[in-house]
Design an enzyme around this catalytic site. Structure first.
Site, PDB file in Angstrom:
ATOM      1  CE  LYS A 105       0.011  -1.086   4.651  1.00 50.95           C
ATOM      2  NZ  LYS A 105      -0.154  -2.391   5.168  1.00 50.95           N
ATOM      3  CB  ILE A 136     -12.279  -7.261   1.309  1.00 52.13           C
ATOM      4  CG1 ILE A 136     -12.397  -7.708   2.758  1.00 52.13           C
ATOM      5  CG2 ILE A 136     -13.603  -6.729   0.779  1.00 52.13           C
ATOM      6  CD1 ILE A 136     -12.794  -6.584   3.715  1.00 52.13           C
ATOM      7  N   GLY A 187       0.393 -11.208  19.734  1.00 49.59           N
ATOM      8  CA  GLY A 187       0.860 -11.126  18.345  1.00 49.59           C
ATOM      9  C   GLY A 187      -0.190 -10.575  17.389  1.00 49.59           C
ATOM     10  CD  GLU A 190       3.151  -5.477  12.457  1.00 51.99           C
ATOM     11  OE1 GLU A 190       4.322  -5.792  12.720  1.00 51.99           O
ATOM     12  OE2 GLU A 190       2.490  -5.988  11.543  1.00 51.99           O
ATOM     13  CE  LYS A 205      -4.372  -1.504   4.857  1.00 50.74           C
ATOM     14  NZ  LYS A 205      -4.729  -2.133   6.144  1.00 50.74           N
ATOM     15  N   GLY A 302      -3.803 -11.282   7.067  1.00 47.21           N
ATOM     16  CA  GLY A 302      -3.649 -12.730   7.251  1.00 47.21           C
ATOM     17  C   GLY A 302      -3.091 -13.352   5.990  1.00 47.21           C
TER      18      GLY A 302
HETATM   19  N1  HSE Z   1      -1.664  -3.838   9.887  1.00 43.89           N
HETATM   20  C1  HSE Z   1      -2.823  -3.905   9.057  1.00 43.89           C
HETATM   21  C2  HSE Z   1      -4.069  -4.008   9.931  1.00 43.89           C
HETATM   22  C3  HSE Z   1      -2.848  -5.063   8.109  1.00 43.89           C
HETATM   23  O1  HSE Z   1      -3.975  -4.035  11.162  1.00 43.89           O
HETATM   24  O2  HSE Z   1      -5.142  -4.040   9.356  1.00 43.89           O
HETATM   25  C4  HSE Z   1      -1.986  -4.837   6.915  1.00 43.89           C
HETATM   26  O3  HSE Z   1      -2.443  -3.767   6.142  1.00 43.89           O
END
Ligand code: HSE
Length: 422
Positions: A105, A136, A187, A190, A205, A302
């Site tokens: 992105k 999606i 986990g 991050e 995004k 995921g």
């Molecule tokens: N870190 C992003 C989220 C996922 O928590 O949605 C990857 O874009």
């Protein structure tokens, strides 16, 4: 049977997901699409690292030149993350006429124009379904299914980490810090959650989505961005009492030829379909002038959901070989609106004495801000918490009113300002 030679840049979570999808559903894709996807090379940093997926070690390389110079590779799929060196590799691949699939992105949000130009020049394709909302399908529908519409509004939950935190705060009455540290321990978040928490991930995004919606370049720095760190457990509690929930929304609208794009915590009615989007799920709600309201919902991250989007792009790029659709922007550049109209929730702590409410209401009135709801919530010695929800007002009027309110000796603090979308 058409054979497509693919190189993968990266074999972490997403790269392993792509290998799993191809290993499990490669035959299915072959039957359905009449196309065999053959992974020819995989770029990795560490050739010796143990992988969670079975891969022929002969495919691994740490040298991008072995990929770019391999004539049997038609498509390069990138999921290394980060701006560099991913941008350089993508750009080089497009220059050489190799189509690129990317989940990146940041690279698309920052460099879309130049990459699109490279792709046009060489006749390669540039696909990035996985860059927004993971599994999606949203990029392809916006490009290829909603062309008959003017998109009026887009509202999305496009960051799973923040949606998980807000859901837990709301359902379990916990604080931001408490839920964040649990999410990190497990986990889900991050180790450095800044990009998610501060809204930067959602801003990249939204830059991509709003550019697609309005067919006009909406740049990252055109987007107002505020994260969820300031959302207090009290705000969530009071929101519920008033019939609202709080979500981190990415919002894009086009009104009177002006585009507004923003990421911030938002009050939405408990009855709004976006409120039902819990935990780390993503959803994008769109209003088109012809189609009306539609909503896309699913896993925003995921390994397998993201790989599902990437493999779909590989198939599309393989099918479109030599006839990729480049993205046409409208010629007219619209203005970006930063003084948008919204309703606003505010929580203030004030001195609990006669005349204070009248004084604050007077300040709002002088700045053209009309009040919808006023509630006194809590008394603590000589302090009281007061909550306001305004009618529609311009962003600047609210800030000017709050500046004046903060100067009043009767006002102890302005604790929160949260925008309301109905
Ligand atoms: N870190 C992003 C989220 C996922 O928590 O949605 C990857 O874009």
């Amino acid at each position: 049977m058409k054979k497509i030679g693919v190189a993968l840049l990266g074999l972490g979570n997403i790269g392993s997901g792509v290998m799993k999808v191809l290993q499990e559903n490669g035959e299915l894709i072959k039957c359905r699409e009449g196309m065999e996807i053959e992974v020819k090379r995989i770029l990795v940093r560490n050739l010796k690292k143990k992988r969670s997926v079975e891969v022929d070690p002969a495919l691994l390389t740490d040298d991008f030149n072995q990929i770019i110079n391999d004539g049997s590779i038609d498509i390069i799929a990138e999921f290394m993350g980060g701006e560099m060196p991913a941008f350089t590799y993508i750009s080089e691949a497009l220059k050489r006429g190799k189509s690129v699939i990317t989940a990146n992105k940041e690279v698309i949000a920052k460099h879309w124009d130049e990459l699109e130009e490279e792709a046009k020049r060489s006749g390669a394709g540039l696909y990035f379904e996985a860059s927004v909302a993971g599994g999606i399908p949203i990029i392809k529908p916006l490009r290829r299914s909603l062309q008959a519409n003017r998109i009026l509004t887009l509202m999305g939950i496009i960051n799973g980490t923040t949606n998980f935190i807000l859901t837990r705060m709301s359902e379990e009455g916990r604080t931001f810090e408490d839920v964040l540290s649990e999410a990190q321990r497990r986990g889900y978040a991050e180790p450095d959650p800044t990009a998610d928490i501060e809204g930067y991930d959602a801003r990249y995004k939204l830059s991509i989505l709003s550019t697609l919606c309005f067919r006009n370049r909406v740049r990252v720095d055109n987007i107002y961005c505020e994260g969820i760190r300031g959302v207090a457990a009290d705000d969530i509690k009071y929101a519920k009492e008033l019939g609202f929930g709080i979500k981190l929304l990415a919002i894009a609208k086009k009104l009177n030829g002006k585009i507004e794009a923003r990421v911030h915590p938002t009050f939405i009615p408990l009855s709004h379909p976006l409120y039902a989007v819990r935990d780390s799920y993503n959803a994008i709600f769109i209003k088109g002038d012809m189609v009306g309201d539609i909503m896309f919902y699913g896993r925003g991250a995921g390994d397998l959901p993201t790989a599902s989007a990437i493999v779909s792009d590989i198939v599309t790029a393989g099918q479109n070989n030599g006839a990729h659709h480049s993205f046409r922007l409208e010629v007219e550049k619209p203005e970006i609106e930063d003084n948008w109209i919204d309703e606003y929730y505010m929580r203030l702590v004030v001195l609990d004495k006669p005349g204070v409410l009248a004084e604050i209401a007077g300040i709002f009135g002088r700045h053209n801000v009309s009040l919808d709801t006023v509630m006194q919530k809590q008394r603590d010695h000589d302090h009281a918490t007061i909550i306001f929800i305004t009618h529609e007002a311009r962003e600047k009027w609210i800030h000017e009113a709050l500046e004046e309110i903060k100067r009043s000796p009767a006002v102890i603090s302005v604790e929160s300002l949260i925008r309301v979308e109905r």
